[in-house]
Design a protein around this motif. Structure first.
Motif, PDB file in Angstrom:
ATOM      1  N   UNK A 222       0.818  -1.200   0.000  1.00  0.00           N
ATOM      2  CA  UNK A 222       0.000   0.000   0.000  1.00  0.00           C
ATOM      3  C   UNK A 222       0.851   1.249   0.000  1.00  0.00           C
ATOM      4  N   UNK A 223       0.203   2.412  -0.022  1.00  0.00           N
ATOM      5  CA  UNK A 223       0.929   3.675  -0.141  1.00  0.00           C
ATOM      6  C   UNK A 223       1.334   4.269   1.203  1.00  0.00           C
ATOM      7  N   UNK A 224       2.452   4.969   1.183  1.00  0.00           N
ATOM      8  CA  UNK A 224       2.831   5.893   2.244  1.00  0.00           C
ATOM      9  C   UNK A 224       2.943   7.253   1.571  1.00  0.00           C
ATOM     10  N   UNK A 225       2.175   8.232   2.064  1.00  0.00           N
ATOM     11  CA  UNK A 225       2.076   9.540   1.435  1.00  0.00           C
ATOM     12  C   UNK A 225       2.754  10.595   2.288  1.00  0.00           C
ATOM     13  N   UNK A 226       3.478  11.485   1.613  1.00  0.00           N
ATOM     14  CA  UNK A 226       4.157  12.597   2.274  1.00  0.00           C
ATOM     15  C   UNK A 226       3.724  13.912   1.639  1.00  0.00           C
ATOM     16  N   UNK A 227       3.813  14.966   2.399  1.00  0.00           N
ATOM     17  CA  UNK A 227       3.548  16.282   1.842  1.00  0.00           C
ATOM     18  C   UNK A 227       4.538  16.575   0.725  1.00  0.00           C
ATOM     19  N   UNK A 228       4.083  17.250  -0.327  1.00  0.00           N
ATOM     20  CA  UNK A 228       4.957  17.548  -1.462  1.00  0.00           C
ATOM     21  C   UNK A 228       6.184  18.331  -1.021  1.00  0.00           C
TER      22      UNK A 228
ATOM     23  N   UNK B  58      -0.231   0.800   4.701  1.00  0.00           N
ATOM     24  CA  UNK B  58       0.234  -0.579   4.555  1.00  0.00           C
ATOM     25  C   UNK B  58      -0.740  -1.538   5.211  1.00  0.00           C
ATOM     26  N   UNK B  59      -1.084  -2.609   4.509  1.00  0.00           N
ATOM     27  CA  UNK B  59      -1.986  -3.605   5.076  1.00  0.00           C
ATOM     28  C   UNK B  59      -1.844  -4.921   4.323  1.00  0.00           C
ATOM     29  N   UNK B  60      -2.314  -5.979   4.925  1.00  0.00           N
ATOM     30  CA  UNK B  60      -2.307  -7.282   4.270  1.00  0.00           C
ATOM     31  C   UNK B  60      -3.374  -7.311   3.192  1.00  0.00           C
ATOM     32  N   UNK B  61      -3.023  -7.955   2.070  1.00  0.00           N
ATOM     33  CA  UNK B  61      -3.976  -8.085   0.958  1.00  0.00           C
ATOM     34  C   UNK B  61      -3.484  -9.151   0.005  1.00  0.00           C
ATOM     35  N   UNK B  62      -4.379  -9.801  -0.736  1.00  0.00           N
ATOM     36  CA  UNK B  62      -3.937 -10.690  -1.810  1.00  0.00           C
ATOM     37  C   UNK B  62      -3.159  -9.874  -2.842  1.00  0.00           C
ATOM     38  N   UNK B  63      -2.137 -10.483  -3.413  1.00  0.00           N
ATOM     39  CA  UNK B  63      -1.320  -9.758  -4.377  1.00  0.00           C
ATOM     40  C   UNK B  63      -2.147  -9.158  -5.517  1.00  0.00           C
ATOM     41  N   UNK B  64      -3.155  -9.856  -6.077  1.00  0.00           N
ATOM     42  CA  UNK B  64      -3.937  -9.238  -7.154  1.00  0.00           C
ATOM     43  C   UNK B  64      -4.644  -7.952  -6.744  1.00  0.00           C
ATOM     44  N   UNK B  65      -4.941  -7.789  -5.459  1.00  0.00           N
ATOM     45  CA  UNK B  65      -5.580  -6.557  -5.003  1.00  0.00           C
ATOM     46  C   UNK B  65      -4.616  -5.382  -5.150  1.00  0.00           C
ATOM     47  N   UNK B  66      -3.365  -5.583  -4.748  1.00  0.00           N
ATOM     48  CA  UNK B  66      -2.372  -4.520  -4.925  1.00  0.00           C
ATOM     49  C   UNK B  66      -2.124  -4.267  -6.401  1.00  0.00           C
ATOM     50  N   UNK B  67      -2.004  -5.328  -7.169  1.00  0.00           N
ATOM     51  CA  UNK B  67      -1.703  -5.209  -8.594  1.00  0.00           C
ATOM     52  C   UNK B  67      -2.792  -4.437  -9.340  1.00  0.00           C
ATOM     53  N   UNK B  68      -4.006  -4.508  -8.865  1.00  0.00           N
ATOM     54  CA  UNK B  68      -5.130  -3.851  -9.546  1.00  0.00           C
ATOM     55  C   UNK B  68      -5.579  -2.569  -8.851  1.00  0.00           C
ATOM     56  N   UNK B  69      -4.835  -2.125  -7.841  1.00  0.00           N
ATOM     57  CA  UNK B  69      -5.301  -1.026  -7.000  1.00  0.00           C
ATOM     58  C   UNK B  69      -5.526   0.272  -7.769  1.00  0.00           C
ATOM     59  N   UNK B  70      -4.778   0.494  -8.846  1.00  0.00           N
ATOM     60  CA  UNK B  70      -4.875   1.759  -9.566  1.00  0.00           C
ATOM     61  C   UNK B  70      -5.664   1.645 -10.867  1.00  0.00           C
ATOM     62  N   UNK B  71      -6.185   0.468 -11.167  1.00  0.00           N
ATOM     63  CA  UNK B  71      -6.928   0.292 -12.417  1.00  0.00           C
ATOM     64  C   UNK B  71      -8.169   1.180 -12.468  1.00  0.00           C
ATOM     65  N   UNK B  72      -8.858   1.310 -11.345  1.00  0.00           N
ATOM     66  CA  UNK B  72     -10.063   2.128 -11.325  1.00  0.00           C
ATOM     67  C   UNK B  72      -9.784   3.609 -11.507  1.00  0.00           C
ATOM     68  N   UNK B  73      -8.611   4.054 -11.066  1.00  0.00           N
ATOM     69  CA  UNK B  73      -8.237   5.464 -11.207  1.00  0.00           C
ATOM     70  C   UNK B  73      -7.792   5.795 -12.626  1.00  0.00           C
ATOM     71  N   UNK B  74      -7.325   4.761 -13.344  1.00  0.00           N
ATOM     72  CA  UNK B  74      -6.820   4.968 -14.703  1.00  0.00           C
ATOM     73  C   UNK B  74      -7.532   4.021 -15.677  1.00  0.00           C
ATOM     74  N   UNK B  75      -8.820   4.253 -15.913  1.00  0.00           N
ATOM     75  CA  UNK B  75      -9.546   3.400 -16.857  1.00  0.00           C
ATOM     76  C   UNK B  75      -9.124   3.706 -18.296  1.00  0.00           C
ATOM     77  N   UNK B  76      -9.448   2.817 -19.192  1.00  0.00           N
ATOM     78  CA  UNK B  76      -9.202   3.076 -20.611  1.00  0.00           C
ATOM     79  C   UNK B  76      -9.988   4.302 -21.049  1.00  0.00           C
ATOM     80  N   UNK B  77      -9.395   5.059 -21.995  1.00  0.00           N
ATOM     81  CA  UNK B  77     -10.104   6.188 -22.564  1.00  0.00           C
ATOM     82  C   UNK B  77      -9.641   7.544 -22.105  1.00  0.00           C
ATOM     83  N   UNK B  78      -8.607   7.605 -21.255  1.00  0.00           N
ATOM     84  CA  UNK B  78      -8.024   8.884 -20.867  1.00  0.00           C
ATOM     85  C   UNK B  78      -7.022   9.340 -21.927  1.00  0.00           C
ATOM     86  N   UNK B  79      -6.747  10.638 -21.934  1.00  0.00           N
ATOM     87  CA  UNK B  79      -5.698  11.198 -22.780  1.00  0.00           C
ATOM     88  C   UNK B  79      -4.354  10.996 -22.070  1.00  0.00           C
ATOM     89  N   UNK B  80      -3.362  10.444 -22.797  1.00  0.00           N
ATOM     90  CA  UNK B  80      -2.042  10.190 -22.204  1.00  0.00           C
ATOM     91  C   UNK B  80      -0.943  10.764 -23.093  1.00  0.00           C
TER      92      UNK B  80
END
Length: 468
Positions: A219-225, A302-324
């Protein structure tokens, strides 16, 4: 525009396929030509949704015999949108998604149209995984053929370091198996050389037990910019010294306005590290202590999770169809000069989806010699990528300008080349720089397997006798 004879010949191809052939003006054409990056808008002459390897062979033969461009699409994630091409015949593998796990032999076979979500779901049932990338929606074929940098790289190497064999349709229409025992030179080239050498219709990978029955801590650890400089200096020293069971990529992000992030952090610019620990859980507390304790994090997720959960964690934030818009480099170090550039452009993140990531390439991946596979950047460091991203086409210029300026200032601190999966349309010099001393050998293998450069809609490596 296709010649009338070619258009007529498509009728014969359509009747010969078990799968579907989709042409301009037909139902489903626009959805079939769309790729992950919505900035790509190309109009193929036909799209063949192949049902099996025999369909792929028919398409390769057709393109060769009629002298038309041939593009190969797996997951459609390619940064440059090279799974489609104007007026080309597209070999679309998306219907070929069978995954077979041999738990006793610790290996998995995936057809060329599989996404990593297909593979992760199948291997997780056996408590195992094979190294892949950072998004479950990425195609197996594209990521593998470019190298495969991901969460498991430090412990088990790149995806290509775990490739055992590949079924490949060659430019002459024959089908071969490439492995350490058969077509050894082709096998070497496939491991990082991209789609230059044929259409891979099936991959077989080694699998590994991870975590506790497939449960990892991540999981993520976030810091101030504002803490970015201190975090980067700590991170660049920490990562090479960590046990290889722990890896983490660093990014400059805008915290998404959605759960599980606390509402008070939504929309805030941040320096983020996303960690993945795959070792025994009774050692996790000691291994993760430096990660939890450094600085003044905004969030420790940070937390326990099945590996596929981490692997897919950002899929919802970056769906197909965005400008890149992508720019990339490899970095042997995160220098102080580089940190200054990151600070400057991190403060200017133009949209909520735009970001910069640094992915570690060390540990097991760095112990493999640079000439052992086509993937050459083995001396440790990071694969860096700058991406301007937004859903609104009106912001395409904004995100492109930010990414270009960022890259131009950062590039002098780089190793010179890039991870080819992150390359856009940047010219032959950039492709050559991304293969270091392996480039000349790749051109010779290309000469043997594809002397007419049929497979050129890619980060192209021309045959030796055709080199510019």
């Amino acid at each position: 525009m296709q010649e009338p004879s070619t258009r007529h010949s498509y009728e014969a191809l359509a009747h010969s396929l078990r799968g579907e052939l989709i042409r301009p003006g037909e139902a489903g054409y626009d959805s079939a030509r769309a790729v992950y990056n919505a900035m790509i808008d190309r109009r193929p002459g036909a799209i063949a949704r192949c049902a099996d390897t025999a369909d792929v062979v028919r398409c390769v033969d057709f393109a060769r015999e009629h002298g038309i461009d041939l593009a190969v699409r797996g997951g459609g994630h390619n940064a440059a949108g090279l799974g489609v091409w104007d007026d080309a015949l597209v070999i679309d593998l998306s219907a070929m998604r069978t995954v077979t796990v041999d738990a006793e032999a610790r290996k998995v076979t995936a057809q060329g149209g599989c996404l990593w979500s297909d593979v992760d779901g199948a291997t997780a049932e056996a408590g195992m995984a094979t190294p892949s990338g950072f998004l479950a929606s990425t195609g197996v074929g594209g990521l593998t053929l470019g190298g495969g940098v991901g969460y498991l790289t430090r412990r088990f190497g790149l995806t290509v370091d775990n490739l055992l064999s590949a079924e490949v349709v060659l430019a002459d229409g024959t089908t071969v198996t490439a492995s350490a025992q058969e077509h050894v030179d082709l096998f070497w080239a496939l491991r990082g050389g991209g789609g230059n050498f044929g259409v891979v219709t099936a991959f077989t990978f080694a699998c590994h037990e991870i975590g506790e029955d497939g449960i990892v801590i991540g999981g993520p650890v976030l810091y101030d910019l504002a803490d970015t400089a201190a975090v980067m200096r700590w991170y660049r020293e920490l990562v090479p010294a960590l046990p290889e069971e722990l890896s983490g990529w660093l990014g400059l992000i805008t915290i998404p306005p959605a759960p599980p992030f606390p509402e008070e952090l939504w929309g805030r610019k941040s320096c983020a590290i996303v960690w993945c620990y795959t070792g025994p859980h009774d050692k996790a507390e000691a291994v993760l202590a430096p990660v939890r304790e450094f600085g003044s994090p905004l969030l420790v997720g940070l937390q326990e999770m099945p590996f596929p959960v981490l692997q897919s964690a950002f899929d919802g934030l970056y769906p197909a169809g965005l400008q890149w818009y992508w720019r990339a480099d490899v970095f042997h170090e995160i220098s102080d000069d580089a940190i200054d550039v990151h600070l400057k452009y991190g403060e200017k993140l133009p949209t909520g989806h735009s970001t910069m990531h640094l992915y570690p390439i060390d540990g097991a991946a760095a112990r493999i010699p640079e000439d052992a596979t086509a993937f050459a950047y083995r001396r440790g460091g990071w694969a860096g990528v700058i991406v301007g991203v937004d859903p609104d086409p009106a912001n395409a210029g904004l995100i492109t300008d930010w990414a270009q300026r960022y890259w131009e200032e950062l590039h002098p601190t780089s190793a010179g080349g890039a991870y080819v999966n992150f390359l856009g349309d940047e010219g032959q010099d950039r492709i050559r720089a991304s293969y270091l001393g392996n480039y000349d050998r790749l051109t010779r293998i290309k000469e043997r397997y594809d002397p007419e450069n049929l497979f050129h809609v890619n980060q192209n490596i021309p045959p030796a006798t055709r080199r510019p």
